[in-house]
Design a protein around this motif. Structure first.
Motif, PDB file in Angstrom:
ATOM      1  N   SER A   1      -1.676   7.123   2.380  1.00 10.56           N
ATOM      2  CA  SER A   1      -2.716   8.096   2.001  1.00 10.56           C
ATOM      3  C   SER A   1      -3.345   7.843   0.635  1.00 10.56           C
TER       4      SER A   1
ATOM      5  N   GLU B   1       0.840  -1.196   0.000  1.00 12.94           N
ATOM      6  CA  GLU B   1       0.000   0.000   0.000  1.00 12.94           C
ATOM      7  C   GLU B   1       0.874   1.246   0.000  1.00 12.94           C
TER       8      GLU B   1
ATOM      9  N   GLU C   1      -5.806   5.077  -1.450  1.00 13.17           N
ATOM     10  CA  GLU C   1      -6.688   3.936  -1.194  1.00 13.17           C
ATOM     11  C   GLU C   1      -6.290   2.698  -2.010  1.00 13.17           C
ATOM     12  N   LYS C   2      -5.982   2.894  -3.276  1.00 11.63           N
ATOM     13  CA  LYS C   2      -5.651   1.774  -4.163  1.00 11.63           C
ATOM     14  C   LYS C   2      -4.213   1.314  -3.894  1.00 11.63           C
TER      15      LYS C   2
END
Length: 154
Positions: free
Chosen positions: A136, A133, A138-139
């Protein structure tokens, strides 16, 4: 920090997240060194000025640079087996690069144990779902199904 268990308890961890790594900052220096090591000097990675003109607005890390962090992520987030002699990268069943990692972004990884197969006595093939990830965002940067081999002493 990775958990240490006896190999007899491995199946108890199937389907569970074993851990989450620390954050890693992706610097331009790191991107440049990776470009040198892999001979991949595409401008989107190494030309700061030209990359500003792209939809990304900056340079981005190579997808394979993000993928190469899995070894460091595993130190933090995987399961360690007692009496391990060595661990080996066994390959991948699936890799997807979903989101570019812009320079100076922070990334971290999480690991979920999917399957355990004792190929030979004391040789365990582990299948992991891993996600990297971006802080900050999302994807995720990438998802992969990673296979590792752990060999333990009898």
């Amino acid at each position: 920090m990775a958990v240490t268990i006896n190999s007899t308890a491995l199946t108890d961890y199937i389907g569970k997240q074993s851990g989450v790594s620390r954050w890693f900052t992706i610097s331009q220096e790191q991107i440049d060194m990776f470009a040198d090591a892999t001979h991949d000097h595409q401008f989107i990675h190494v030309d700061v000025e030209k990359a500003k003109e792209t939809p990304f607005g900056s340079t981005i890390a190579h997808g394979f640079l993000s993928l190469s962090l899995l070894s460091a992520i595993a130190y933090d987030a995987s399961i360690n087996l007692e009496n391990t002699i060595m661990g080996l990268n066994y390959g991948f069943d699936k890799i997807r690069f979903l989101q570019p990692v812009k320079v100076n972004s922070k990334v971290r990884g999480s690991m979920v144990l999917v399957d355990v197969l004792e190929k030979r006595p004391n040789e365990f093939l582990l299948t992991w779902n891993v996600t990297i990830e971006i802080e900050s965002i999302e994807k995720p940067a990438l998802t992969a199904q990673w296979l590792t081999m752990t060999i333990v002493s009898a």
